[in-house]
Design an enzyme around this catalytic site. Structure first.
Site, PDB file in Angstrom:
ATOM      1  N   HIS A 193       0.852  -1.183   0.000  1.00 49.53           N
ATOM      2  CA  HIS A 193       0.000   0.000   0.000  1.00 49.53           C
ATOM      3  C   HIS A 193       0.893   1.239   0.000  1.00 49.53           C
ATOM      4  CE1 HIS A 193      -4.043  -1.532   0.119  1.00 49.53           C
ATOM      5  NE2 HIS A 193      -3.737  -2.384   1.080  1.00 49.53           N
TER       6      HIS A 193
ATOM      7  N   ASP B 127      -0.111   6.944  -3.684  1.00 48.73           N
ATOM      8  CA  ASP B 127      -1.391   6.697  -4.348  1.00 48.73           C
ATOM      9  C   ASP B 127      -1.780   7.875  -5.230  1.00 48.73           C
ATOM     10  OD1 ASP B 127      -1.704   4.212  -3.238  1.00 48.73           O
ATOM     11  OD2 ASP B 127      -3.007   4.870  -1.617  1.00 48.73           O
TER      12      ASP B 127
END
Length: 370
Positions: free
Chosen positions: A132, A165
């Site tokens: 992540h 992200d």
């Protein structure tokens, strides 16, 4: 006049959580017709932060829930992909192929399709590694960098924003728009792969180059003490950006006018000199800023033309008069993009809200591109 350059462009958003959905959100802001394809239970982002996470990054889209592990579900999806211009996904490499919806299959049916995969590591030995945002920041070296002069010795901390992200999403938008432009000349789609780890290494590359300079000490801290965060008398943070010599002289003049005592000759220190005396200067500035409240420093430094800003909370940032002047928050309370003329987006859809209409053949809002 509303700015909708991507009107009639059809986008399938298969993204989950952040990178894919944020990329598709920007295309929706530009006028694209975005259909979010979710698993039957919905995007996992729907349950994070009581829905605020999903609602923020999926506005302006429609939703259909499809079980891609069934023949019926794949048939519905393939029909959509045959009519689409752009597809965005952020699966692990190989997942789309196992489901029978990889780029090779889809582009054989629809050569005009622009297929964008946002992955963690792309191809190579780490292609299937789970990760992540925080993992990319750690592995790229971003979390291992010294942070600020005033934070010397401080351990790495988790950023408040998912930088990798958002970075992956931004680079994907850029690549998609370039591919869409190229398609107008060739008529052919494209296969795009954005690896978020590569984005982070690209952004941090200048620090690696800097480490190769002759002065090994030169890059042990970020820039210099005149470009740092300090605490004021009322416990608020202030950000100072007095990097260039004329800004540094203005800062010193304003501080001395307020009664501050800085090292002798500091007014004339250039960038290199300020780095040589970094610790001494950082300590002195910390004492200076701690002597007066934030509002007073902001007033003094603004008058001196020195870059100085408060360390705001997000609510304070959006309540800032400048943000209100720029209409960055809509009447419904949602943040608007920093693009002139971009219209407001509809709320994020419920799971499969548009599924019945899509299955009845009413998949897209507008006719396809000629």
């Amino acid at each position: 006049m509303t700015f909708h350059p991507l009107r009639d462009v059809r986008v399938i958003d298969m993204g989950l959580l952040l990178p894919g959905p944020v990329c598709a959100l920007h295309l929706a802001w530009l006028g694209a017709d975005v259909l979010k394809v979710e698993p039957p239970h919905g995007d996992a982002g729907r349950v994070l932060y009581d829905g605020a996470f999903f609602d923020t990054y999926n506005r302006g889209k429609r939703s259909i829930a499809i079980d891609l592990k069934t023949e019926q579900g794949r048939a519905v999806f393939l029909d959509l992909a045959d009519q689409a211009d752009i597809l965005i996904e952020n699966f692990r490499p190989g997942v789309a192929e196992r489901l029978g919806i990889g780029a090779g299959v889809l582009q054989a049916r629809n050569p005009r399709l622009i297929y964008c995969a946002i992955t963690g590591f792309g191809s190579g030995s780490r292609a299937s590694a789970p990760a992540h945002d925080l993992n990319f920041l750690a592995r790229s070296g971003a979390l291992g960098l010294p942070t600020t002069w005033s934070g010397q010795g401080r351990q790495s901390t988790r950023p408040a924003m998912p930088i990798a992200d958002f970075g992956g999403a931004a680079m994907a938008v850029q690549a998609i728009l370039a591919a869409l432009f190229e398609r107008t000349r060739t008529g052919n789609g494209a296969r795009i792969e954005i690896a978020m780890q590569e984005v982070m290494l690209h952004w941090i590359g200048w620090r690696t180059s800097a480490d190769e300079r002759a002065d090994e000490r030169a890059w042990t801290r970020h820039l210099e003490p005149a470009n740092d965060l300090y605490l004021t008398a009322d416990g608020r943070g202030i950000a100072i950006g007095a990097i260039e010599s004329h800004l540094w002289r203005g800062l010193v003049a304003a501080l001395e006018d307020a009664g501050a005592v800085l090292p002798p000759g500091a007014m004339d220190w250039d960038w290199q000199a300020r780095r040589i005396h970094a610790q001494e200067l950082s300590d002195a500035l910390a004492i200076v800023f701690a002597a007066r409240p934030l509002a007073e420093w902001l007033e003094r430094l603004e008058a001196a033309g020195v870059p100085a800003d408060p360390v705001n909370t997000p609510p304070e940032a959006f309540a800032d008069p400048w943000a209100i002047e720029r209409k960055l928050v809509g009447d419904d309370g949602w943040i608007r993009p920093p693009l002139p003329g971009v219209g407001a987006l509809s709320p994020a859809p419920a799971v499969d809200a548009d599924g019945p209409a899509v299955r009845q053949g009413m998949a897209w809002k507008a006719p396809p591109l000629a």
